[in-house]
Enzyme design. Structure first.
Site, short mmCIF file in Angstrom:
data_model
loop_
_atom_site.label_atom_id
_atom_site.label_comp_id
_atom_site.label_asym_id
_atom_site.label_seq_id
_atom_site.Cartn_x
_atom_site.Cartn_y
_atom_site.Cartn_z
N HIS A 77 0.85 29.18 -18.06
CA HIS A 77 1.77 28.39 -18.88
C HIS A 77 3.18 28.97 -18.72
O HIS A 77 3.35 30.18 -18.68
CB HIS A 77 1.34 28.46 -20.34
N GLY A 126 0.81 -1.21 0.00
CA GLY A 126 0.00 0.00 0.00
C GLY A 126 0.85 1.26 0.00
O GLY A 126 2.07 1.23 -0.16
#
Length: 380
Positions: A352, A82
């Protein structure tokens, strides 16, 4: 605020007896104090599960013991595939340890979509000597030269294997049966969980509970929000503030993050769940090989995926694998909470070049308007 440090046990629905402690551990001083309260919030958490056949040895640790690094092992076994085990394995591997992982289920990192995990697994293949799936750990013996572990199952080696360090990471168990809750009349389930309502109130009006002790997922960010709710309700009752008294825990989704390298994060409905339940979805997947920022970072192995309802086009879930995935998953959670659709997300201007703009791009992919990736080939 008065802080009392010690081991607490409920006496009744309005009193707690605290055996005071000192030092860095739980050394009892011999002194005890009874604290009277109008309302109490149980936040006793959980502890790591210890498999009964493992001997007591300093070379066998849980997630807390693994943080007390005394030396870097040459060979380490992670019992449990896990999030916690894989996170700690990443740290030890980076320091130079070779890893084996054993998991009784057929996959690692259960809960996340398989396509996310595959990217992580491919990137981390060099860290592992053996990944033993559908395999159980059945015996262990501490010897002078290491911990010898025996396995059974599909991926089990034929003979016991030697390890310098063994990490037990097979889950956690709540501490509900360790605080005398029954003395206050609080219901505690067989496994130690305490059931609560949407206000985090137990069956006893004066006692609330939050965090690991009230159920899955056992995550700190969930517990904090539950704590806010319980504290607001308690304060509202004391101050006579109707707004605070009506506070409820009503989160639609709770994000999960594996702080591995790369990180894996997901929230809401997964693609695997949708397939299993027969839910019609639309998917937008933006590969980071088309992300200028990921390319500049030299880490373009990941992708961002959004899951939308096929009829309403509202977002149902999403997943990200890549660097800083955990930092970005909150935007998907917010979109789900706000009921956003693919146009809402796609037309939100993301800066961006950033990794975060991959979220807008993924929404555009689902909508069929993304100009940053080649359009999918139409089936003939």
């Amino acid at each position: 605020v008065t802080t009392v440090r010690g081991l607490g046990q409920f006496i009744d629905a309005h009193h707690v007896r605290v055996e005071e402690t000192s030092g860095s551990g739980q050394d009892k001083t011999g002194a005890a104090k009874v604290v009277k309260f109008k309302s109490a919030i149980i936040a006793a958490g959980s502890q790591a599960v210890h498999l009964p056949f493992f001997p007591k040895d300093e070379r066998i640790v849980d997630s807390i013991g693994a943080l007390e690094l005394k030396a870097v092992p040459k060979k380490m076994l992670i019992v449990g595939g896990g999030i916690i085990g894989l996170e700690m394995g990443t740290v030890y591997s980076t320091l130079g340890a070779r890893l084996d992982v054993v998991e009784m289920l057929p996959t690692l990192m259960t809960g996340a979509d398989r396509d996310l995990v595959k990217v992580w697994q491919k990137f981390n293949a060099h860290r592992f000597d053996n990944i033993m799936l559908n395999t159980k750990t059945v015996a262990a013996e501490a010897k002078a030269d290491g911990i010898w572990v025996t396995f059974e199952g599909e991926g089990a080696p034929s003979a016991p294997q030697r390890y310098d360090l063994v990490l037990q990471a097979v889950g956690r168990t709540p501490n509900g049966k360790k605080i005398g809750a029954e003395n206050a009349g609080v219901i505690v389930g067989d496994r130690g969980f305490i059931p609560v309502d949407v206000q985090m109130r137990t069956n006893v009006p004066s006692v609330f509970a939050i965090g690991d002790i009230v159920g899955q997922p056992m995550l700190a960010h969930k517990a904090v929000h539950e704590g806010h709710v319980a504290a607001e309700v308690c304060a509202g009752e004391i101050l006579g503030d109707d707004k605070l008294k009506k506070s409820q825990f009503d989160a639609r989704v709770i994000p999960s993050v594996a702080y591995t390298d790369p990180e894996v994060a997901w929230v809401g409905l997964t693609e695997d769940e949708a397939k299993a339940k027969g839910i019609a979805i639309e998917k937008g997947l933006f590969p980071w090989t088309a992300s200028g920022r990921a390319i500049a970072n030299g880490r373009d192995e990941g992708f961002t995926k959004l899951i939308f309802d096929a009829e309403t086009h509202r977002i149902l879930g999403g997943g990200i694998v890549g660097t800083h995935a955990g930092d970005m998953i909150g935007e998907i959670a917010l979109a789900i909470e706000m009921g956003a659709d693919m146009v809402d997300i796609g037309k939100t201007i993301h800066p961006h070049p950033t990794l975060g703009e991959s979220l807008g791009m993924a929404a555009e992919v689902a909508h069929g308007t993304c100009t940053d990736v080649p359009p999918p080939r139409k089936a003939r």
